[in-house]
Design a protein around this motif. Structure first.
Motif, PDB file in Angstrom:
ATOM      1  N   ILE B   8      -4.571  12.043   7.447  1.00  0.00           N
ATOM      2  CA  ILE B   8      -3.340  12.149   8.241  1.00  0.00           C
ATOM      3  C   ILE B   8      -2.314  12.863   7.356  1.00  0.00           C
ATOM      4  O   ILE B   8      -2.049  12.396   6.238  1.00  0.00           O
ATOM      5  N   LEU B  40      -2.292  10.256  16.580  1.00  0.00           N
ATOM      6  CA  LEU B  40      -3.285   9.387  15.961  1.00  0.00           C
ATOM      7  C   LEU B  40      -4.263   8.812  16.983  1.00  0.00           C
ATOM      8  O   LEU B  40      -5.346   8.343  16.617  1.00  0.00           O
ATOM      9  N   ALA B  51      -8.917   5.925   6.744  1.00  0.00           N
ATOM     10  CA  ALA B  51      -7.899   6.965   6.904  1.00  0.00           C
ATOM     11  C   ALA B  51      -7.179   7.161   5.577  1.00  0.00           C
ATOM     12  O   ALA B  51      -6.940   6.195   4.835  1.00  0.00           O
ATOM     13  N   GLU B  53      -3.621   8.447   4.330  1.00  0.00           N
ATOM     14  CA  GLU B  53      -2.306   8.716   4.900  1.00  0.00           C
ATOM     15  C   GLU B  53      -1.444   9.424   3.851  1.00  0.00           C
ATOM     16  O   GLU B  53      -1.051   8.817   2.844  1.00  0.00           O
ATOM     17  N   THR B  55       1.611  11.546   4.489  1.00  0.00           N
ATOM     18  CA  THR B  55       2.625  12.215   5.306  1.00  0.00           C
ATOM     19  C   THR B  55       3.973  12.169   4.597  1.00  0.00           C
ATOM     20  O   THR B  55       4.070  12.609   3.451  1.00  0.00           O
ATOM     21  N   THR B  60       5.338   7.183   7.574  1.00  0.00           N
ATOM     22  CA  THR B  60       4.188   6.466   7.012  1.00  0.00           C
ATOM     23  C   THR B  60       4.037   5.058   7.581  1.00  0.00           C
ATOM     24  O   THR B  60       2.924   4.613   7.870  1.00  0.00           O
ATOM     25  N   ASN B  63       2.512   5.090  11.088  1.00  0.00           N
ATOM     26  CA  ASN B  63       1.104   5.495  11.006  1.00  0.00           C
ATOM     27  C   ASN B  63       0.220   4.357  10.509  1.00  0.00           C
ATOM     28  O   ASN B  63      -0.826   4.064  11.097  1.00  0.00           O
ATOM     29  N   VAL B  64       0.645   3.734   9.427  1.00  0.00           N
ATOM     30  CA  VAL B  64      -0.198   2.693   8.824  1.00  0.00           C
ATOM     31  C   VAL B  64      -0.306   1.493   9.762  1.00  0.00           C
ATOM     32  O   VAL B  64      -1.385   0.902   9.919  1.00  0.00           O
ATOM     33  N   LEU B  67      -2.864   2.291  12.343  1.00  0.00           N
ATOM     34  CA  LEU B  67      -4.231   2.295  11.802  1.00  0.00           C
ATOM     35  C   LEU B  67      -4.725   0.873  11.581  1.00  0.00           C
ATOM     36  O   LEU B  67      -5.859   0.535  11.946  1.00  0.00           O
ATOM     37  N   THR B  74      -7.098   1.861   5.253  1.00  0.00           N
ATOM     38  CA  THR B  74      -6.217   3.003   5.005  1.00  0.00           C
ATOM     39  C   THR B  74      -5.831   3.113   3.526  1.00  0.00           C
ATOM     40  O   THR B  74      -5.466   2.111   2.891  1.00  0.00           O
ATOM     41  N   VAL B  76      -3.072   4.912   1.239  1.00  0.00           N
ATOM     42  CA  VAL B  76      -1.749   5.487   1.463  1.00  0.00           C
ATOM     43  C   VAL B  76      -1.216   6.119   0.179  1.00  0.00           C
ATOM     44  O   VAL B  76      -1.081   5.442  -0.844  1.00  0.00           O
ATOM     45  N   THR B  78       1.685   8.146   0.488  1.00  0.00           N
ATOM     46  CA  THR B  78       3.077   8.485   0.803  1.00  0.00           C
ATOM     47  C   THR B  78       4.012   7.492   0.121  1.00  0.00           C
ATOM     48  O   THR B  78       3.706   6.308   0.031  1.00  0.00           O
TER      49      THR B  78
END
Lengths: 248, 248, 248, 248
Positions: B8, B40, B51, B53, B55, B60, B63-64, B67, B74, B76, B78
């Protein structure tokens, strides 16, 4: 209450440094400092907690046997402990199950930590090489520490399933790529004014990790000896390598 | 069977590197690469295992959350995850107990290892200082990594009962001794042509241990992301920091 | 035929090293080694070619004046030569036009070379910073050598018309960017087990040049003293700085 | 008035960097950027001051001959200039006495300075060794730069009458001491994530001098090319090596 310490081999280079280090260490009391002409018998009525054995290869086994048989924990910095000697020592220790002996090939805490960190880092990088720098009086290359470091890196890579280090060298007529120990390249530099140094280089795409250890003088070994003297009461039997007494 | 991965934020600098890295990593299959205009929702029928992430701070959290609510592990990268956001995420994760989220401020394995090794070495040396070098576009000094390294060294020293670092400086009119973070001096160098580098220096009588980490480019973060993608199935809940997924 | 040398201040740390160094140097003959209670008069009938003055600030001017007035070339390692003293010495030397005096703030050839190389490199790089590391007994920061190095880099940049070093720092609440000497950032590290070290970092797009000098002990100054003793016959008048005797 | 520049080989890796560098350099104007299918004839009516030739070994001689015959000063970064080619070029230059050609095996200013400084420092130290680090795609070891550095150190030591470097090695079964070039030990490291790096180590009793140069990417060569383009009008004939255009 202080830990009561004896230094055996107190007149040598390592020994005289150890005498100073123990005198200066909080919680330690130096109660005996024996030279090569002094008898170990004199230790027996002095209530020694820990002996530091820093003599010569031909005396060390007799000294350590005597100390173990008298129940004195011993920190050994003398070289010459081959497998036969170690086997006899383990057998003696079985009869004295409360007593501990540390045999350490390297009392530099920096070198011991560097080797352990190298082992931990090895699985995470594509490339790994070892460079050691020593004074110009050294007779052998590479150093035992560099050799051992390479072996431990190689073992950690193998355990993690890593392939061989990437290397496209096709032409190296003079051997610039150095020694190869278990697949790890090792380079030895000899430089006036230096003492004992090791640099371990790890690399992957876009990143590097470098671990360097410098022993500028004999005093570099004293913090390791003091740490061992302070900790040995917590152990029994044979301990091989200072790393086993560090909290890693 | 491959791990099915979605990126992402695949059009950004980190994201496009991540796409390449996942395409090249054995055992990983890139099945989706979403840019900022992609929904998404398109991931839901693609059987995504993990995923990544990458972004921007303002997107963020949404998105998280999405997910996690859809049971996708995930990774991450970001920034912008303050304590409020982390608390909300932990609460969401409680309702999805089989799902894991890794939030990592630094995906450089070298930097993560260096910080961990610094912490382990700290109790054994009298002196410790941190030097960081960054590119000349950096706005703040010292770097977050250097700051965090100093804090962890200080905490390890305190836990081991070490006194303050020795320092006799009486005159330093211009501040050459640098920043002092929890008692540890930290120095920041800004150098054209460099990217992100840290050197941690430890010293005692006669000896030194130096740990250096270099991130030459964004690609330095890819091995960390790949490692996290490969490992996250073994975890549940919130994992904070890549170090928790390394075998240290 | 040997150069006949006297050491003044032969009992001090520098002096006793100098006695050994001159005894070991080919082509030099140590004919006098005076302590603080010895009279310089004793030198007059010994045909001394070169005196090495290593005493204390309060004695050095009288000693050097006496030596110049007696036509003895002198290598001075004692500090405390302010502008007034230097002016008086130049005046004395005018009356003894065949005699030479070297006043050197630093006899480490490595440090002298590093400073000179820094000056030569400075015009070719966008960024330049200086890091010095010293033992933990040092009272002032940064070191005189680091301060002087920064000044010479700044002067060389100015002469070449370079702009200020690039630096985007907006936030540095604790002073991690260090001292700023004539526009050049200087960082001072204090580390147990180290002696005197300097690292000069230059950077431009995609490239770096680093010059490092390490003085591990007082013996580091001896090659500089021996070089000066060997060369001073080729000079007259006041020479300020060992670099003027090296072939650079 | 700007210097009017043409880049020959503008589509290659070096060439495209050079186009950007010249576009960004104050006082330079890029007026032509030729690819391999473009004819050099197009340059003739464009009033070119300096051409930068960055093509391939098989084209470079024809290109440079054409440029010299048309009175255009040329900076050449292409390899493949053996002694025969150089001889023919010198002959052509005799017929065009106002024109200059720079042939430079290395346009990294850092590497060129490091080599020069090594040569200057060599007479003052007992020990000298060279370590180079390159990416893992490199086919030969040691690098040409390391080889050349060792030769220049050896020549400077010989000119100063120094004996062989001190080395007591008796046992080195695997070749850890590396290559020996004119008596100087050279070590080659191959590391993923690195590009082109060289470290030159000098040592004497109690002291060390280390010179390190890092070329992180192709952009490292651009300041050298820009410097050469700016300076070449001051020269005529064949100049071999960028060091001849630096103020050292």
């Amino acid at each position: 209450m202080s830990i009561r310490v004896a230094v055996i081999g107190a007149k040598g280079r390592m020994g005289s440094h150890a005498v100073d280090a123990i005198n200066n260490a909080e919680g330690l009391e130096l109660v005996a400092a024996l030279g090569s002409s002094d008898s170990l018998e004199t230790l027996l009525d002095q209530n020694i907690d820990v002996a530091v054995e820093l003599t010569v290869p031909k005396s060390t086994e007799d000294n350590v046997t005597f100390l173990v048989e008298n129940g004195i924990d011993t920190v050994v910095g003398t070289t010459g402990w081959d497998n036969d000697r170690l086997a006899r020592l383990e057998s003696t220790l079985k009869d004295h199950p409360k007593t501990a002996v540390l045999i350490a090939p390297n009392f530099s805490i920096g070198a011991v930590l560097a080797m352990r960190f190298a082992e931990l880092a090895a699985p995470y990088f594509d490339s790994a090489e070892v460079v050691e720098i020593h004074h110009t009086r050294k007779l052998d290359a590479p150093s035992g520490t560099a050799n051992h470091t390479a072996q431990r890196i190689a073992a950690a890579r193998n355990a993690a399933g890593l392939p061989a280090v990437p290397d496209s060298t096709e032409s190296d007529p003079q051997g610039a790529r150095g020694a190869v120990i278990d697949g790890i390249h090792v380079h030895a530099i000899r430089q006036q004014g230096m003492n004992a140094h090791e640099e371990i280089l790890f690399g992957s795409d876009g990143e590097a990790l470098t671990i360097r250890t410098d022993s500028h003088s004999t005093s570099a070994f004293m913090p390791g000896i003091v740490t061992a003297v302070r900790s040995i009461a917590d152990y029994t039997g044979l301990i091989h390598g200072l790393e086993n007494m560090l909290d890693l």
